[in-house]
Scaffold this motif. Structure first.
Motif, PDB file in Angstrom:
ATOM      1  N   MET A  94       0.803  -1.226   0.000  1.00 38.79           N
ATOM      2  CA  MET A  94       0.000   0.000   0.000  1.00 38.79           C
ATOM      3  C   MET A  94       0.838   1.280   0.000  1.00 38.79           C
ATOM      4  N   GLN A  95       2.159   1.148  -0.072  1.00 43.60           N
ATOM      5  CA  GLN A  95       3.014   2.322   0.048  1.00 43.60           C
ATOM      6  C   GLN A  95       3.523   2.814  -1.293  1.00 43.60           C
ATOM      7  N   ALA A  96       3.893   4.087  -1.321  1.00 40.92           N
ATOM      8  CA  ALA A  96       4.501   4.666  -2.519  1.00 40.92           C
ATOM      9  C   ALA A  96       5.888   4.069  -2.716  1.00 40.92           C
ATOM     10  N   HIS A  97       6.317   4.044  -3.966  1.00 42.05           N
ATOM     11  CA  HIS A  97       7.602   3.447  -4.315  1.00 42.05           C
ATOM     12  C   HIS A  97       8.749   4.034  -3.484  1.00 42.05           C
ATOM     13  N   GLY A  98       8.719   5.335  -3.236  1.00 41.84           N
ATOM     14  CA  GLY A  98       9.810   5.998  -2.529  1.00 41.84           C
ATOM     15  C   GLY A  98       9.745   5.922  -1.015  1.00 41.84           C
ATOM     16  N   PHE A  99       8.774   5.214  -0.475  1.00 41.37           N
ATOM     17  CA  PHE A  99       8.630   5.094   0.983  1.00 41.37           C
ATOM     18  C   PHE A  99       9.682   4.102   1.485  1.00 41.37           C
ATOM     19  N   GLU A 100      10.755   4.626   2.074  1.00 39.58           N
ATOM     20  CA  GLU A 100      11.937   3.823   2.382  1.00 39.58           C
ATOM     21  C   GLU A 100      11.668   2.634   3.307  1.00 39.58           C
ATOM     22  N   PRO A 101      10.832   2.769   4.355  1.00 33.38           N
ATOM     23  CA  PRO A 101      10.625   1.616   5.249  1.00 33.38           C
ATOM     24  C   PRO A 101      10.039   0.383   4.577  1.00 33.38           C
ATOM     25  N   ARG A 102       9.443   0.536   3.396  1.00 30.69           N
ATOM     26  CA  ARG A 102       8.829  -0.620   2.746  1.00 30.69           C
ATOM     27  C   ARG A 102       9.859  -1.689   2.411  1.00 30.69           C
ATOM     28  N   LYS A 103      11.125  -1.295   2.178  1.00 25.24           N
ATOM     29  CA  LYS A 103      12.141  -2.262   1.779  1.00 25.24           C
ATOM     30  C   LYS A 103      12.408  -3.273   2.887  1.00 25.24           C
ATOM     31  N   VAL A 104      12.551  -2.793   4.103  1.00 28.03           N
ATOM     32  CA  VAL A 104      12.801  -3.687   5.238  1.00 28.03           C
ATOM     33  C   VAL A 104      11.595  -4.588   5.475  1.00 28.03           C
ATOM     34  N   ILE A 105      10.406  -4.024   5.351  1.00 32.80           N
ATOM     35  CA  ILE A 105       9.184  -4.796   5.626  1.00 32.80           C
ATOM     36  C   ILE A 105       8.937  -5.831   4.538  1.00 32.80           C
ATOM     37  N   PHE A 106       9.275  -5.524   3.298  1.00 30.13           N
ATOM     38  CA  PHE A 106       9.142  -6.533   2.258  1.00 30.13           C
ATOM     39  C   PHE A 106      10.022  -7.737   2.565  1.00 30.13           C
ATOM     40  N   ARG A 107      11.255  -7.488   2.985  1.00 38.29           N
ATOM     41  CA  ARG A 107      12.157  -8.583   3.320  1.00 38.29           C
ATOM     42  C   ARG A 107      11.630  -9.366   4.518  1.00 38.29           C
ATOM     43  N   LYS A 108      11.091  -8.669   5.512  1.00 35.23           N
ATOM     44  CA  LYS A 108      10.496  -9.369   6.653  1.00 35.23           C
ATOM     45  C   LYS A 108       9.372 -10.292   6.203  1.00 35.23           C
ATOM     46  N   GLY A 109       8.559  -9.820   5.287  1.00 34.35           N
ATOM     47  CA  GLY A 109       7.451 -10.631   4.782  1.00 34.35           C
ATOM     48  C   GLY A 109       7.950 -11.870   4.056  1.00 34.35           C
ATOM     49  N   GLN A 110       8.997 -11.703   3.239  1.00 32.26           N
ATOM     50  CA  GLN A 110       9.580 -12.834   2.536  1.00 32.26           C
ATOM     51  C   GLN A 110      10.147 -13.869   3.510  1.00 32.26           C
ATOM     52  N   ASP A 111      10.900 -13.386   4.483  1.00 28.16           N
ATOM     53  CA  ASP A 111      11.528 -14.290   5.454  1.00 28.16           C
ATOM     54  C   ASP A 111      10.487 -15.020   6.296  1.00 28.16           C
ATOM     55  N   ALA A 112       9.446 -14.296   6.714  1.00 26.97           N
ATOM     56  CA  ALA A 112       8.401 -14.925   7.530  1.00 26.97           C
ATOM     57  C   ALA A 112       7.692 -16.021   6.747  1.00 26.97           C
ATOM     58  N   PHE A 113       7.439 -15.775   5.462  1.00 24.99           N
ATOM     59  CA  PHE A 113       6.765 -16.788   4.649  1.00 24.99           C
ATOM     60  C   PHE A 113       7.623 -18.045   4.512  1.00 24.99           C
ATOM     61  N   LYS A 114       8.892 -17.871   4.185  1.00 20.29           N
ATOM     62  CA  LYS A 114       9.781 -19.031   4.025  1.00 20.29           C
ATOM     63  C   LYS A 114       9.855 -19.838   5.322  1.00 20.29           C
ATOM     64  N   ARG A 115       9.983 -19.148   6.434  1.00 19.83           N
ATOM     65  CA  ARG A 115      10.077 -19.850   7.714  1.00 19.83           C
ATOM     66  C   ARG A 115       8.766 -20.553   8.040  1.00 19.83           C
ATOM     67  N   ALA A 116       7.635 -19.932   7.708  1.00 21.18           N
ATOM     68  CA  ALA A 116       6.331 -20.559   7.936  1.00 21.18           C
ATOM     69  C   ALA A 116       6.217 -21.851   7.138  1.00 21.18           C
ATOM     70  N   MET A 117       6.667 -21.829   5.895  1.00 25.07           N
ATOM     71  CA  MET A 117       6.607 -23.024   5.058  1.00 25.07           C
ATOM     72  C   MET A 117       7.474 -24.147   5.634  1.00 25.07           C
ATOM     73  N   GLN A 118       8.659 -23.780   6.118  1.00 29.81           N
ATOM     74  CA  GLN A 118       9.580 -24.771   6.671  1.00 29.81           C
ATOM     75  C   GLN A 118       9.043 -25.373   7.967  1.00 29.81           C
ATOM     76  N   LEU A 119       8.641 -24.518   8.894  1.00 27.64           N
ATOM     77  CA  LEU A 119       8.155 -25.001  10.189  1.00 27.64           C
ATOM     78  C   LEU A 119       6.848 -25.764  10.041  1.00 27.64           C
ATOM     79  N   GLY A 120       6.031 -25.361   9.090  1.00 26.57           N
ATOM     80  CA  GLY A 120       4.750 -26.018   8.884  1.00 26.57           C
ATOM     81  C   GLY A 120       4.832 -27.273   8.038  1.00 26.57           C
ATOM     82  N   ARG A 121       6.040 -27.591   7.582  1.00 24.79           N
ATOM     83  CA  ARG A 121       6.260 -28.778   6.735  1.00 24.79           C
ATOM     84  C   ARG A 121       5.286 -28.795   5.555  1.00 24.79           C
ATOM     85  N   GLU A 122       5.162 -27.619   4.911  1.00 30.58           N
ATOM     86  CA  GLU A 122       4.234 -27.464   3.803  1.00 30.58           C
ATOM     87  C   GLU A 122       4.811 -28.068   2.523  1.00 30.58           C
ATOM     88  N   ASN A 123       3.945 -28.334   1.580  1.00 28.15           N
ATOM     89  CA  ASN A 123       4.348 -28.752   0.242  1.00 28.15           C
ATOM     90  C   ASN A 123       4.877 -27.497  -0.452  1.00 28.15           C
TER      91      ASN A 123
END
Length: 382
Positions: A94-123
């Motif tokens: 929901m943020q503008a391209h130049g909104f600097e904090p979005r970069k850190v939060i995007f990475r957090k979202g990516q990392d959380a998803f990968k860890r969720a898949m691993q811990l949840g033993r998902e396909n």
């Protein structure tokens, strides 16, 4: 469509996408209650407040997940991390391209998803397909069994989604139940491909689609004769274009027809129709690598399926919400009518009886994903 914020389609769309992706309604209320006044100021003005509220909830869930993981409660941790990733990505989107904090939060979202898949033993399998100076990242849900190859659908984003949002849409789960694998990708112009590797969108989608097919044909668990493609939202332009120029696709599907996206932009300049994200013009210039509006409008004018679809010679399903506020329903008819050489073409309009009448069925995706999954499985099996 559930409308938490009065007279703010863009913010309501983000809430509905989150609900359909697995958000908890109590958490939705907690995140949104404090920003209702901000929403009343319009699509763009209060997005920093939106960001802060959704990130706060995601951070809390990540902390609770860490406590679960420390106690060995991996499945509980995975459930919380999956929602944390959803909320991080919704905030970032929901943020503008130049909104600097979005970069850190995007990475957090990516990392959380990968860890969720691993811990949840998902396909789940992370896939990276070399393209240009980067990679097309993917999430594979595998339906193959030992010694038996499976058909597969390449699932592509719209303008402002990600491979994780495609995963949360639930289509892969339905396809898995029917023996079909799904590769969700961040194609150029979307998700990680844009943010991490700087790969911008292109109207001639066969350029990257062919690279994806090349990679799938090399896999021992994929039936190379049964590779299809499904596109959601702007993917309703990308997928038909890819099928038209990449003959190895065995079938195609639009979840929301987007026949002439360039024309949609001209309508939006004239304030006709709703937009999918705040800071819209800045967003599309970023996605398409345009320096200004004039250049973007020239680029987007090429995203038009007129004169293209007679090349499609495989089965194709066109679906659309009958009350889509972003993409005119007339485009679904136009796409269907121009598939003159498809041996099996079908047009399905989701109506008030079924639900799914809004853009990409965001008011009720359950009927759409079941219908699409049934059609794909039946067509692969014919």
């Amino acid at each position: 469509m559930f409308e938490y914020f009065p007279n703010n389609y863009v913010w309501n769309l983000s809430v509905c996408i989150a609900i359909e992706s697995g958000a908890q309604i109590g958490e939705i209320d907690e995140m949104c209650r404090s920003i209702r006044d901000a929403a009343a100021r319009g699509d763009d003005a209060g997005t920093a407040e939106y960001f802060a509220s959704w990130v706060r909830m995601a951070d809390k869930l990540a902390e609770l997940a860490a406590e679960d993981e420390a106690k060995g409660r991996h499945l509980s941790a995975a459930t919380k991390l999956n929602r944390a990733s959803l909320y991080y990505q919704t905030a970032e989107r929901m943020q503008a391209h130049g909104f600097e904090p979005r970069k850190v939060i995007f990475r957090k979202g990516q990392d959380a998803f990968k860890r969720a898949m691993q811990l949840g033993r998902e396909n789940y399998e992370r896939v990276e397909i070399p393209y240009g100076d980067g990679v097309i990242p993917g999430v594979l849900v595998n339906a193959s069994t030992p010694g038996k190859r499976a058909p597969i659908m390449v699932y592509v984003n719209g303008l402002d989604s990600s491979k994780e949002m495609l995963y949360w849409s639930g289509l892969a789960r339905e396809l898995l139940r029917r023996g079909v694998s799904t590769l969700h990708i961040d194609q150029p112009g979307s998700g990680e491909a844009l943010r991490q590797y700087g790969l911008i969108a292109t109207y001639d989608t066969e350029r990257w689609a062919s690279k994806v097919v090349d990679a799938l044909e090399r896999r021992a668990d994929v039936d190379p004769k049964r590779i299809g493609i499904v596109g959601i939202s702007l993917g309703g332009y990308y997928a038909p274009r890819a099928v038209a120029f990449e003959s190895r696709f065995a079938l195609g599907v639009c979840w929301g027809a987007n026949h002439n996206w360039g024309e949609v932009q001209r309508r939006r300049v004239a304030r006709e129709g709703d937009r999918p994200v705040p800071h819209y013009w800045e967003h599309v210039c970023w996605v398409w690598g345009a320096k200004d509006m004039d250049e973007f409008l020239k680029i987007s004018s090429k995203a038009n399926l007129d004169g293209v679809l007679d090349r499609v010679r495989v089965p194709f399903l066109v679906t659309h919400g009958s009350k889509d506020r972003q993409i005119p329903v007339e485009y679904a008819h136009r796409t269907y009518e121009q598939l003159v050489n498809s041996p099996k073409r079908e047009l399905k309009l989701f109506d008030e009886r079924t639900g799914g009448v809004e853009h990409v069925s965001v008011d009720n995706m359950s009927f759409g994903r079941s219908y699409i999954a049934d059609w794909i499985a039946e067509t692969f099996n014919e």
